[in-house]
Design a protein around this motif. Structure first.
Motif, PDB file in Angstrom:
ATOM      1  N   PHE A   1      67.666  73.080 -18.060  1.00  0.00           N
ATOM      2  CA  PHE A   1      68.050  72.733 -19.428  1.00  0.00           C
ATOM      3  C   PHE A   1      69.527  72.339 -19.462  1.00  0.00           C
ATOM      4  O   PHE A   1      70.371  72.971 -18.829  1.00  0.00           O
ATOM      5  CB  PHE A   1      67.850  73.930 -20.369  1.00  0.00           C
ATOM      6  N   LYS A   2      69.842  71.320 -20.246  1.00  0.00           N
ATOM      7  CA  LYS A   2      71.232  70.933 -20.442  1.00  0.00           C
ATOM      8  C   LYS A   2      71.893  71.882 -21.433  1.00  0.00           C
ATOM      9  O   LYS A   2      71.224  72.566 -22.207  1.00  0.00           O
ATOM     10  CB  LYS A   2      71.301  69.497 -20.954  1.00  0.00           C
ATOM     11  N   ALA A   3      73.208  71.910 -21.407  1.00  0.00           N
ATOM     12  CA  ALA A   3      73.952  72.827 -22.280  1.00  0.00           C
ATOM     13  C   ALA A   3      73.643  72.596 -23.754  1.00  0.00           C
ATOM     14  O   ALA A   3      73.602  73.543 -24.548  1.00  0.00           O
ATOM     15  CB  ALA A   3      75.447  72.682 -22.031  1.00  0.00           C
ATOM     16  N   LEU A   4      73.412  71.343 -24.147  1.00  0.00           N
ATOM     17  CA  LEU A   4      73.180  71.019 -25.551  1.00  0.00           C
ATOM     18  C   LEU A   4      71.709  70.985 -25.929  1.00  0.00           C
ATOM     19  O   LEU A   4      71.363  70.649 -27.065  1.00  0.00           O
ATOM     20  CB  LEU A   4      73.842  69.681 -25.895  1.00  0.00           C
ATOM     21  N   THR A   5      70.826  71.317 -24.987  1.00  0.00           N
ATOM     22  CA  THR A   5      69.411  71.450 -25.327  1.00  0.00           C
ATOM     23  C   THR A   5      69.257  72.549 -26.368  1.00  0.00           C
ATOM     24  O   THR A   5      69.852  73.619 -26.256  1.00  0.00           O
ATOM     25  CB  THR A   5      68.575  71.799 -24.082  1.00  0.00           C
ATOM     26  N   VAL A   6      68.468  72.286 -27.397  1.00  0.00           N
ATOM     27  CA  VAL A   6      68.267  73.258 -28.478  1.00  0.00           C
ATOM     28  C   VAL A   6      66.991  74.051 -28.215  1.00  0.00           C
ATOM     29  O   VAL A   6      65.963  73.491 -27.836  1.00  0.00           O
ATOM     30  CB  VAL A   6      68.173  72.550 -29.841  1.00  0.00           C
ATOM     31  N   ILE A   7      67.067  75.359 -28.412  1.00  0.00           N
ATOM     32  CA  ILE A   7      65.891  76.219 -28.279  1.00  0.00           C
ATOM     33  C   ILE A   7      65.801  77.151 -29.476  1.00  0.00           C
ATOM     34  O   ILE A   7      66.805  77.461 -30.125  1.00  0.00           O
ATOM     35  CB  ILE A   7      65.908  77.048 -26.971  1.00  0.00           C
ATOM     36  N   ASP A   8      64.581  77.561 -29.780  1.00  0.00           N
ATOM     37  CA  ASP A   8      64.352  78.632 -30.758  1.00  0.00           C
ATOM     38  C   ASP A   8      64.165  79.921 -29.982  1.00  0.00           C
ATOM     39  O   ASP A   8      63.354  79.983 -29.059  1.00  0.00           O
ATOM     40  CB  ASP A   8      63.083  78.368 -31.571  1.00  0.00           C
TER      41      ASP A   8
END
Length: 244
Positions: A74-81
């Motif tokens: 995952f990239k640093a700016l990938t968004v997750i819940d």
């Protein structure tokens, strides 16, 4: 010496004794209060020194990986819940995990695998959800394969969350992780973070770890205008819609 005179002396002596006792108690209380405050300040100072000596077990740059796409961390700016209902970037979740008090100790002390799992749960990282857009090959979109993961710039946090992606196909994933003894799903490089004794030693500096998540499930949906999908308020909600 008359009886009255003797009684007067006795009364005077009695009150003098009371005064002397009161002064002694007052002096003792004052000294005790003064020294108790000094002792308490020393204790607080000592505890503060101990706390200031505590180091985080892991650095704030943990790597998140889907077990079915280990070549694409995952990239640093990938968004997750997170499983705790919060949504944020991977970078911010990694920072929160590093700062969790369960994962800090004086260098040389240990952190248990149970404490690590409690920290994961507390920070919402024992279960996570993420989304990916349909794959693009040049100008061509392949709706049958997932591509880049959704990042901050793909979402509208001030209005309808998925409004910027209207008309696109989206893939939603649910992942989970549990640290175990000798498990390389929580690793420092190629080595399991926790040994067979179910603990790991805190170093003088936090170490980078890789969290490899197990994929629980996934599904594809279309963010059509007016659809229930585009009205969802998060990845977890969208995933749960797909399970109904």
């Amino acid at each position: 010496m008359g009886t009255f005179h003797i009684q007067k002396i006795a009364v005077t002596y009695f009150f003098a004794s009371i005064l002397e006792l009161w002064l002694l108690v007052a002096f003792t209380t004052r000294c005790f209060d003064r020294y108790s405050r000094m002792i308490w300040q020393i204790v607080i100072s000592h505890e503060a020194t101990i706390l200031s000596d505590e180091k985080p077990l892991i650095s704030n740059t943990s790597t998140f990986v889907d077990e079915k796409a280990t070549d694409k961390p995952f990239k640093a700016l990938t968004v997750i819940d997170g499983g705790n209902g919060l949504r944020d970037t991977v970078a911010n979740f990694a920072q929160k995990l590093s700062n969790d008090p369960r994962l800090s100790a004086v260098a040389g002390d240990t952190v248990s695998v149970d404490d690590f799992n409690k920290a994961l749960a507390a920070e919402g990282l024992d279960t996570i959800y993420y989304a990916a857009k349909a794959q693009k090959i040049g100008p061509i979109t392949n709706p049958w394969a997932s591509g880049d993961r959704v990042e901050e710039t793909d979402l509208d946090e001030t209005g309808s969350l998925f409004s910027k992606m209207k008309g696109q196909d989206i893939y939603i994933y649910k992942l989970s992780i549990t640290a175990v003894a000798n498990g390389t799903n929580v690793a420092n490089g190629n080595q399991a973070l926790f040994g067979k004794d179910r603990s790991t030693i805190v170093r003088s500096e936090g170490i980078p770890v890789t969290l490899t998540y197990k994929q629980v499930g996934s599904f594809r949906d279309s963010l059509k205008d007016g659809s229930q999908a585009i009205k969802a308020d998060g990845f977890a909600a969208l995933y749960n819609m797909g399970q109904q």
